[in-house]
Motif scaffolding. Structure first.
Motif, mmCIF file in Angstrom:
data_model
loop_
_atom_site.group_PDB
_atom_site.id
_atom_site.type_symbol
_atom_site.label_atom_id
_atom_site.label_comp_id
_atom_site.label_asym_id
_atom_site.label_seq_id
_atom_site.Cartn_x
_atom_site.Cartn_y
_atom_site.Cartn_z
ATOM 1 N N CYS A 8 -21.170 28.052 86.622
ATOM 2 C CA CYS A 8 -21.133 26.609 86.911
ATOM 3 C C CYS A 8 -22.475 25.938 86.622
ATOM 4 C CB CYS A 8 -20.724 26.341 88.367
ATOM 5 S SG CYS A 8 -19.198 27.157 88.872
ATOM 6 N N ASP A 9 -23.182 26.467 85.659
ATOM 7 C CA ASP A 9 -24.535 26.008 85.340
ATOM 8 C C ASP A 9 -24.622 25.819 83.829
ATOM 9 O OD1 ASP A 9 -27.281 26.004 84.556
ATOM 10 O OD2 ASP A 9 -27.848 27.020 86.401
ATOM 11 N N LEU A 10 -24.708 24.559 83.387
ATOM 12 C CA LEU A 10 -24.665 24.278 81.960
ATOM 13 C C LEU A 10 -25.830 24.916 81.207
ATOM 14 C CD1 LEU A 10 -23.085 22.864 79.737
ATOM 15 C CD2 LEU A 10 -24.447 20.805 80.192
ATOM 16 N N THR A 11 -27.007 24.941 81.830
ATOM 17 C CA THR A 11 -28.170 25.565 81.181
ATOM 18 C C THR A 11 -27.924 27.055 80.947
ATOM 19 O OG1 THR A 11 -29.691 23.971 82.189
ATOM 20 C CG2 THR A 11 -30.635 26.036 81.386
ATOM 21 N N MET A 12 -27.350 27.722 81.944
ATOM 22 C CA MET A 12 -27.054 29.146 81.801
ATOM 23 C C MET A 12 -25.950 29.379 80.777
ATOM 24 S SD MET A 12 -26.117 31.948 84.782
ATOM 25 C CE MET A 12 -27.677 31.636 85.627
ATOM 26 N N ILE A 13 -24.955 28.508 80.769
ATOM 27 C CA ILE A 13 -23.881 28.620 79.785
ATOM 28 C C ILE A 13 -24.441 28.520 78.368
ATOM 29 C CG2 ILE A 13 -21.861 27.424 78.832
ATOM 30 C CD1 ILE A 13 -21.085 26.740 81.743
ATOM 31 N N LYS A 14 -25.333 27.567 78.147
ATOM 32 C CA LYS A 14 -25.937 27.407 76.822
ATOM 33 C C LYS A 14 -26.725 28.649 76.416
ATOM 34 C CE LYS A 14 -26.309 22.351 76.878
ATOM 35 N NZ LYS A 14 -27.235 21.189 76.931
ATOM 36 N N ARG A 15 -27.440 29.243 77.361
ATOM 37 C CA ARG A 15 -28.196 30.457 77.062
ATOM 38 C C ARG A 15 -27.252 31.601 76.715
ATOM 39 N NH1 ARG A 15 -31.761 33.216 74.506
ATOM 40 N NH2 ARG A 15 -32.592 35.015 75.630
ATOM 41 N N ARG A 16 -26.150 31.724 77.446
ATOM 42 C CA ARG A 16 -25.179 32.782 77.163
ATOM 43 C C ARG A 16 -24.533 32.577 75.797
ATOM 44 N NH1 ARG A 16 -22.210 33.637 83.081
ATOM 45 N NH2 ARG A 16 -23.947 34.778 84.030
ATOM 46 N N LEU A 17 -24.244 31.339 75.457
ATOM 47 C CA LEU A 17 -23.692 31.054 74.133
ATOM 48 C C LEU A 17 -24.662 31.484 73.043
ATOM 49 C CD1 LEU A 17 -22.157 27.530 74.821
ATOM 50 C CD2 LEU A 17 -20.885 29.628 74.332
ATOM 51 N N GLU A 18 -25.930 31.269 73.282
ATOM 52 C CA GLU A 18 -26.953 31.683 72.318
ATOM 53 C C GLU A 18 -26.988 33.202 72.179
ATOM 54 O OE1 GLU A 18 -31.843 31.471 71.942
ATOM 55 O OE2 GLU A 18 -30.783 29.992 73.176
ATOM 56 N N LEU A 19 -26.881 33.898 73.308
ATOM 57 C CA LEU A 19 -26.903 35.363 73.283
ATOM 58 C C LEU A 19 -25.679 35.941 72.575
ATOM 59 C CD1 LEU A 19 -28.123 35.966 76.942
ATOM 60 C CD2 LEU A 19 -29.422 36.470 74.869
ATOM 61 N N ALA A 20 -24.561 35.228 72.657
ATOM 62 C CA ALA A 20 -23.310 35.720 72.070
ATOM 63 C C ALA A 20 -23.104 35.255 70.631
ATOM 64 C CB ALA A 20 -22.131 35.258 72.928
ATOM 65 N N LYS A 21 -23.962 34.411 70.136
ATOM 66 C CA LYS A 21 -23.791 33.821 68.814
ATOM 67 C C LYS A 21 -23.647 34.889 67.726
ATOM 68 C CE LYS A 21 -25.738 30.156 65.925
ATOM 69 N NZ LYS A 21 -26.848 29.170 65.795
ATOM 70 N N GLN B 296 -18.979 20.853 74.108
ATOM 71 C CA GLN B 296 -19.928 20.185 73.221
ATOM 72 C C GLN B 296 -21.095 21.101 72.853
ATOM 73 O OE1 GLN B 296 -20.639 16.868 75.799
ATOM 74 N NE2 GLN B 296 -18.991 15.622 74.938
ATOM 75 N N ALA B 297 -21.400 22.057 73.742
ATOM 76 C CA ALA B 297 -22.497 22.999 73.495
ATOM 77 C C ALA B 297 -22.057 24.211 72.680
ATOM 78 C CB ALA B 297 -23.085 23.466 74.824
ATOM 79 N N GLY B 298 -20.749 24.344 72.451
ATOM 80 C CA GLY B 298 -20.263 25.457 71.644
ATOM 81 C C GLY B 298 -19.321 26.411 72.341
ATOM 82 N N CYS B 299 -19.077 26.223 73.637
ATOM 83 C CA CYS B 299 -18.104 27.051 74.354
ATOM 84 C C CYS B 299 -16.713 26.786 73.780
ATOM 85 C CB CYS B 299 -18.149 26.731 75.843
ATOM 86 S SG CYS B 299 -17.123 27.807 76.871
ATOM 87 N N GLN B 300 -15.892 27.815 73.696
ATOM 88 C CA GLN B 300 -14.607 27.669 73.015
ATOM 89 C C GLN B 300 -13.406 28.065 73.868
ATOM 90 O OE1 GLN B 300 -15.980 29.980 69.369
ATOM 91 N NE2 GLN B 300 -14.837 28.337 68.398
ATOM 92 N N ALA B 301 -13.595 28.167 75.200
ATOM 93 C CA ALA B 301 -12.454 28.562 76.023
ATOM 94 C C ALA B 301 -12.612 28.064 77.449
ATOM 95 C CB ALA B 301 -12.283 30.081 76.014
ATOM 96 N N PHE B 302 -11.466 27.873 78.110
ATOM 97 C CA PHE B 302 -11.403 27.548 79.526
ATOM 98 C C PHE B 302 -10.467 28.533 80.187
ATOM 99 C CE2 PHE B 302 -8.943 25.446 82.946
ATOM 100 C CZ PHE B 302 -9.968 25.228 83.851
ATOM 101 N N SER B 303 -10.911 29.086 81.329
ATOM 102 C CA SER B 303 -10.039 29.955 82.123
ATOM 103 C C SER B 303 -10.325 29.673 83.589
ATOM 104 C CB SER B 303 -10.291 31.434 81.795
ATOM 105 O OG SER B 303 -9.389 32.263 82.504
ATOM 106 N N GLY B 304 -9.597 28.708 84.136
ATOM 107 C CA GLY B 304 -9.834 28.290 85.506
ATOM 108 C C GLY B 304 -8.548 28.076 86.268
ATOM 109 N N ILE B 305 -8.667 27.978 87.577
ATOM 110 C CA ILE B 305 -7.474 27.929 88.424
ATOM 111 C C ILE B 305 -6.703 26.614 88.285
ATOM 112 C CG2 ILE B 305 -8.567 29.496 90.055
ATOM 113 C CD1 ILE B 305 -8.825 27.219 92.017
#
Length: 308
Positions: free
Chosen positions: A174-187, A206-215
């Motif tokens: 739930c942290d956009l900064t962390m999500i962006k860092r993870r996207l970079e690591l997975a690139k 918008q930052a490059g995430c390509q999936a949603f999996s939520g309740i």
């Protein structure tokens, strides 16, 4: 290799129960068809929303086999059931789940080490478990908040990306900064992040995430599908929809998964609101059902706005 297989909207599936709290297979089939009619891109079975910690290993396997059979290849299916404490038992669960016909097996991050143990221990366990699962099955990790939340370290995300085995992280930071860092690591790898958080979802796309999996895909999966498929082409509408989804997601705190089962009952999919994870008997005496009804009515306004 299909690099886009683990993108899109992936509901975390509910498990319907009958009055005896046994799995209601008829309702489960209706739920599967409802998800698919909404246009979802995959299904996450036997997860926390499925009450996996309250299913026996045999029930979990039977549940997932049923889902795989009914889906019949229309979308990919991943599943977890990774609930045990002992390494040997965890290994048995993961291997058994890999034999159900699923596309991917999802590990639970808090099963990798005890609360208070360091990230090196979690990564070591992950590497050992990875070696146990047949290479014919894809792998993923879910940062499940029960019984405690263990967020993945950067080292773990990087290792998963580099391994070639991992395709799916259900991200609950739930942290956009962390999500962006993870996207970079997975690139450049097979690894995709599936954001579980509605409040950061549009910004994560918008930052490059390509999936949603939520309740909240248990209430309005079609709206998440629209957002995923149209946020670039129709940014103004996407922002308005995102505002609604962000606010609507606050109902997650209204006795979930009972509230979701009550909604599924109201649309004719479920026979009961019975849960194993919590007592649902007093739910209808609370203000929660009316709050859900308000959310649903506003959702219809949003659909008209989107011309759905």
């Amino acid at each position: 290799m299909n690099q886009q297989k683990y993108t899109g909207v992936w509901p975390v599936m509910l498990t319907p129960f009958d009055e005896r709290k046994e799995i209601d297979w008829q309702s489960l089939e209706k739920l599967i068809e409802w998800y698919l009619a909404a246009g979802v891109h995959g299904l996450f079975a036997d997860c926390q929303s499925s009450e996996m910690f309250f299913l026996s290993d045999e029930e979990a396997r039977k549940l997932v086999r049923f889902i795989v059979e009914k889906v019949d290849g229309r979308v990919p299916v991943v599943a977890s059931g990774h609930t045990a404490n002992a390494f040997s038992h965890q290994s048995e669960q993961l291997i058994s789940m890999s034999e159900t016909g699923v596309d991917g097996v999802i590990m639970i991050s808090n099963r990798l080490a005890l609360a208070g143990e360091n990230n090196d221990k979690a990564l070591e366990t992950l590497q050992r478990l990875t070696a146990q699962v047949p290479v014919s099955v894809d792998l993923g990790i879910y940062e499940c908040p029960y019984p405690y939340k263990r967020l993945l370290s950067e080292e773990t995300v990087a290792w998963c990306a580099q391994s070639g085995r991992y395709t799916f992280i259900k991200d609950t930071c739930c942290d956009l900064t962390m999500i962006k860092r993870r996207l970079e690591l997975a690139k450049g790898s097979r690894l995709h992040l599936a954001n579980a958080n509605s409040q950061t979802l549009l910004a994560s796309f918008q930052a490059g995430c390509q999936a949603f999996s939520g309740i909240m895909a248990n209430f309005h999966p079609d709206l998440y599908v629209w957002l995923y498929e149209n946020w670039q082409a129709e940014p103004e509408k996407a922002q308005k929809l995102s505002d609604y989804l962000s606010t609507a997601a606050l109902v997650e705190n209204l006795d979930y998964p009972v509230c979701a089962k009550n909604f599924q009952q109201s649309i004719g999919n479920f026979h009961t609101i019975a849960c194993r994870v919590r007592d649902s008997s007093g739910y209808l005496q609370t203000f929660y059902p009316e709050a859900i009804n308000s959310m649903v009515r506003l959702g219809q306004d949003i659909r008209r706005y989107l011309e759905l």
